[in-house]
Every structure is written in structure tokens, then in C-alpha cells.
Write a protein that holds these residues in place. Structure first.
Motif, PDB file in Angstrom:
ATOM      1  N   GLY A 116       0.820  -1.205   0.000  1.00 30.19           N
ATOM      2  CA  GLY A 116       0.000   0.000   0.000  1.00 30.19           C
ATOM      3  C   GLY A 116       0.852   1.251   0.000  1.00 30.19           C
ATOM      4  N   ASP A 153      -7.265   4.160   1.011  1.00 33.09           N
ATOM      5  CA  ASP A 153      -7.295   2.722   1.248  1.00 33.09           C
ATOM      6  C   ASP A 153      -6.317   2.329   2.348  1.00 33.09           C
ATOM      7  N   VAL A 154      -5.107   2.886   2.294  1.00 30.32           N
ATOM      8  CA  VAL A 154      -4.106   2.577   3.319  1.00 30.32           C
ATOM      9  C   VAL A 154      -4.562   3.095   4.678  1.00 30.32           C
TER      10      VAL A 154
END
Length: 257
Positions: A116, A153-154
């Protein structure tokens, strides 16, 4: 008389509320801090260890990694892995690598997920820099700290307890260097497998209120608001005692009315 009791009751409430913001602040701080102990990936002949913390505010993450006991004199790629099971691989994930039993980076993907964020020392931190070997920490022991921007997202994986820190690069045959003992890397055939295989791994979890407590070298901090909490408790106790005394006083002539 009633007015005196009401005033003291109000003072007790004020004392309690004086402690509440401090407690709330501690809980809020714990929600932005994450930590892990970095343990050797099984089967990969690693004897090192480490710890990592992440302080997350929006899309800004301050990442700190400390390691010891890794292969000296070589760069160690490391990343925040996401979208997996949020765990580190067990020995059951090992496969046959050039006639040896070990865990490659892709063998570990079901457990810790894909890259990520690349924890480079400078420049780009996207998955595109996953093998930027000239921009990763070097040596058997190192201290890394950098504030960087992470994707939604991370950040979501970190908050949900699904993010994993992985440090790569192993000395599988004890030669003191990256060799082709495990064949070519599954990530880049121009690199030996030992250069990219996972060495240390740890799943990030929210810190307890008050600071880090990984048990692996991270410092535990006394909350700065402890005095405020204690002060609020003291006011509440004092107010309660005063109310008891006033309730015990014999009623005066005015009180009888």
C-alpha cells in the motif's frame, strides 16, 4: 440549606467534568496511534527483531521503524501492506524455492496483502517504489522515521487493524550477503529471492490510551492529563464529603420551615 447542598452538588459535577475531557482526550489520542512488534518470518532463517509505530492524522502518517539483527550492508525494502487478512504468514505459507523451504513475498500476500505504501527514505512512497533499493534503509540495525501521505485505502486499513508492516531481505544461507540460494526473486528476476523475501512482519494495532506499549523497546508514556483527571476526582470527593456533612447538621429554625 437546600441552596448549599445544590451548590456542592454542582461543584461535584464540575469536578467530574474536569476529569472527563482528559479521559476523552486520551481515548482520542489512542485512536490515531498504532503499533506493532516486528517478528521474524518463519522458515526464512531470520534472527532479527524490531518495532514500528504509526501516528495517523487524516492522510498524513508518521511512520517509525526500529530494527536489529538483520543482514548488514544491504538495503531492506519495507512497506505497509494492505487488503489482506491483516496478519503475518505462518510456516504453512512456505513453498519450495529452488529446493529450499521458505516464504517469498507473494507467498505472504494472502496474509498481509499487497503493497500500500513503500517506506522509502525519500521521494515517492507509492507501490511503484516497492523495489527502489537505493531509497530504503541499509544495515543490520536502523532507525527510520518519515511523515508521508497515504491513500484512503491505506488509511482505512490502518484504522481497521488490517495494515501490516513488512521488512524484506534475508540471509537464508548465512553467507552474510544476498545470494541466489533461493533462486530469482518472484518480484523481479534480476534480483535474488533473498533480497525481496520477507524478513520481519508485524500487524498494526491501535495503541492503548496513554501511549505505546509494544514490549519491544517502544516507550510507554504517562498521560499528560493525569493531573487533570486526579484534580477532577478530588473535587468530586470533596464535594461529596461536604454534602454529607451538611446533610448531617441538625436543622435550624429557618430550615424547619
Amino acid at each position: 440549606m437546600r441552596k448549599a447542598i445544590y451548590c456542592l452538588a454542582a461543584a461535584g459535577t464540575l469536578g467530574l467534568s474536569a476529569g472527563l475531557p482528559a479521559t476523552a482526550l486520551a481515548d482520542s489520542s489512542a485512536g490515531t496511534g498504532y503499533q506493532t512488534s516486528l517478528s521474524p518470518v518463519p522458515t526464512n532463517h531470520v534472527t532479527g527483531s524490531g518495532s514500528a509505530t504509526v501516528s495517523l492524522s487524516g492522510d498524513q502518517a508518521t511512520v517509525t521503524v526500529d530494527t536489529t539483527g538483520l543482514l548488514a550492508g544491504v538495503p531492506h525494502a519495507m512497506h505497509i501492506h494492505v487488503d489482506g487478512m491483516g496478519t503475518c504468514p505462518t510456516a504453512a505459507a512456505a513453498t519450495d524455492l529452488n529446493g529450499h523451504t521458505a516464504i517469498s513475498t507473494t507467498d505472504g500476500h494472502p496474509a498481509y496483502g499487497m503493497i500500500g505504501t513503500s517506506l522509502t527514505t525519500s521521494g515517492d512512497t507509492s507501490p511503484n517504489s516497492g523495489l527502489a533499493v537505493d531509497r530504503f534503509p541499509t544495515g543490520s540495525s536502523f532507525h527510520y522515521q518519515r511523515t508521508l501521505t497515504v491513500t484512503d485505502d491505506v488509511a482505512g486499513n490502518i484504522r481497521d487493524g488490517k495494515a501490516v508492516i513488512v521488512v524484506h531481505g534475508i540471509d537464508y544461507d548465512g553467507s552474510g550477503k544476498f545470494t541466489n540460494v533461493l533462486g530469482a526473486s518472484d518480484l523481479d528476476p534480476k534480483l535474488p529471492q533473498t533480497a525481496t523475501a520477507p524478513a520481519l512482519c508485524g500487524a498494526l494495532h491501535a495503541m492503548p490510551a496513554g501511549g505505546a506499549a509494544t514490549g519491544s523497546g517502544a516507550t510507554q508514556h504517562r498521560p499528560d492529563n493525569a493531573g487533570l483527571i486526579a484534580g477532577g476526582s478530588f473535587l468530586l470527593i470533596a464535594a461529596g464529603a461536604g454534602t454529607w456533612v451538611l446533610r448531617r447538621r441538625p436543622p435550624t429554625g429557618a430550615d424547619r420551615s
